[in-house]
Design an enzyme around this catalytic site. Structure first.
Site, PDB file in Angstrom:
ATOM      1  N   ASP A   1       0.758  -1.278  -0.644  1.00  0.00           N
ATOM      2  CA  ASP A   1       0.599   0.111   0.039  1.00  0.00           C
ATOM      3  C   ASP A   1       0.418   1.142  -0.107  1.00  0.00           C
ATOM      4  O   ASP A   1       1.320   1.570   1.088  1.00  0.00           O
ATOM      5  CB  ASP A   1      -0.774  -0.051   1.800  1.00  0.00           C
ATOM      6  CG  ASP A   1      -1.429   1.040   0.968  1.00  0.00           C
ATOM      7  OD1 ASP A   1      -2.072   1.727   0.943  1.00  0.00           O
ATOM      8  OD2 ASP A   1      -3.570   1.170   1.679  1.00  0.00           O
TER       9      ASP A   1
ATOM     10  N   ASP B   1      -4.985  -3.558  -6.574  1.00  0.00           N
ATOM     11  CA  ASP B   1      -4.530  -2.416  -6.161  1.00  0.00           C
ATOM     12  C   ASP B   1      -3.308  -2.522  -6.723  1.00  0.00           C
ATOM     13  O   ASP B   1      -3.033  -0.789  -6.798  1.00  0.00           O
ATOM     14  CB  ASP B   1      -4.841  -1.865  -4.684  1.00  0.00           C
ATOM     15  CG  ASP B   1      -6.509  -2.510  -4.251  1.00  0.00           C
ATOM     16  OD1 ASP B   1      -6.892  -3.082  -5.145  1.00  0.00           O
ATOM     17  OD2 ASP B   1      -6.698  -2.082  -2.879  1.00  0.00           O
TER      18      ASP B   1
ATOM     19  N   ASP C   1     -12.657  -3.540   6.306  1.00  0.00           N
ATOM     20  CA  ASP C   1     -11.767  -2.464   5.048  1.00  0.00           C
ATOM     21  C   ASP C   1      -9.941  -2.381   6.242  1.00  0.00           C
ATOM     22  O   ASP C   1      -9.087  -1.802   5.806  1.00  0.00           O
ATOM     23  CB  ASP C   1     -11.853  -1.244   4.784  1.00  0.00           C
ATOM     24  CG  ASP C   1     -13.505  -2.739   3.983  1.00  0.00           C
ATOM     25  OD1 ASP C   1     -12.442  -3.009   2.829  1.00  0.00           O
ATOM     26  OD2 ASP C   1     -13.864  -1.723   3.707  1.00  0.00           O
TER      27      ASP C   1
END
Length: 338
Positions: A134, A173, A312
């Protein structure tokens, strides 16, 4: 004295013969393309057919949802019945280095893939461990260093090889957030390496393409090309997201058109029954979407990629990202009329 081609029974010159061979090869390639509407010339056998047709999905008996439902039932919880219904729906098995590292990933994959093969079912794995995972430092930060990641993926792919029908969804992602990464080229190199390792192991692969409200279809198509999506089965959309089915399919079809080929795709419908909320992280009032199963047209399958009861992140009172949250699963199920 050079004689003309075939004149008086003469032979072709070396140059003329070379030219004729070149023309023949080009003609054959043109014919192959004309008779290859699905773009299969660049795809291996593992990428040429829909793996979800006429096969059920494998239910992971060690999944967090299954374990939570057992605990709820044993304790006599009033939520046990709805948790059992949610847990009975097959979801993808996420491979993260935090849970199954370099020395555990092969054993975990072999265990799941072998059980699925014994039942002639499809095991769906999610590869989720890329370096600087991320890039924004958010709830899903982590991942492996580049060389460790290469080794980890190779081991996972080797364990998947020749063990029934195995599907991999590659790095949710990762492409969508590339612009936020300090080193996008390394990320792309790692994705290419992973794609090649999975293909070499005969694993049907879908490269993740984010969701409809994130990256424009034309831009996402360029990123998918850079990974080599034309050598995979296609791409995944809406993984761990809430975008509605109609808009998700429209986006996926736009990506296919921008790619200019006949790629297929899978869609995560685990939590999109009520469409997106006003935020991406644990939005209130959402609902379970359509149950998993084979799709139609370019849509290979609807899947529950993200197990619906996994949060999440810690927003809205949730647990750390990826942890099971009974209240979340129950709310999603009840909103869907379960």
């Amino acid at each position: 004295m050079r004689r003309g081609p075939l004149r008086g029974g003469g032979r072709l010159s070396r140059r003329e013969a070379t030219l004729m061979v070149a023309v023949t090869v080009v003609a054959l390639l043109v014919a192959l393309v004309a008779f290859d509407p699905h773009g299969w010339i660049g795809r291996s056998a593992a990428q040429r057919s829909n793996p979800f047709l006429e096969r059920e999905l494998y239910l992971d008996v060690q999944g967090q949802g299954v374990r939570a439902a057992r605990v709820a039932a044993a304790s006599g919880s009033p939520e046990a019945a709805v948790l059992e219904r949610v847990a009975a729906v097959p979801t993808a098995i996420w491979l993260t280095p935090e849970a199954v590292g370099l020395h555990q990933v092969e054993e975990r994959v072999v265990e799941v893939a072998t059980r699925a093969a014994e039942r002639d079912q499809v095991a769906v794995f999610v590869i989720y461990g890329i370096a600087d995972r991320d890039c924004t430092g958010g709830y899903s930060r982590g991942g492996l260093e580049p060389q460790q990641y290469r080794t980890w993926v190779e081991r996972a792919a080797r364990a998947m090889s020749e063990r029934g029908t195995v599907v991999a969804i590659l790095e949710p992602d990762a492409l969508a957030m590339m612009q936020d990464c300090a080193d996008p080229q390394t990320r792309m190199d790692l994705l290419v390496h992973a794609r090649k390792a999975l293909d070499a192991a005969n694993v049907t692969t879908y490269v993740d393409a984010g969701h409809s409200a994130w990256i424009p279809a034309t831009e996402m198509a360029e990123r998918l090309r850079s990974v080599g999506v034309e050598k995979t089965r296609g791409f995944s959309v809406n993984v761990a997201a809430y975008q509605g089915e109609a808009e998700t399919i429209a986006y996926a079809e736009d990506v296919v058109r921008a790619l200019g080929d006949d790629s297929s795709y899978v869609m995560d419908t685990g939590r999109n029954g009520a469409g997106p909320g006003d935020q991406w992280c644990n939005p209130a009032g959402r609902a379970l979407g359509q149950r998993p199963g084979a799709g139609e047209g370019r849509l290979d399958a609807r899947l529950w990629v993200k197990p619906p009861g996994e949060g999440d992140g810690t927003c809205g009172g949730g647990p750390p990202a990826g942890r099971w949250w009974n209240a979340r699963a129950v709310d999603l199920a009840r909103s869907a009329g379960w």
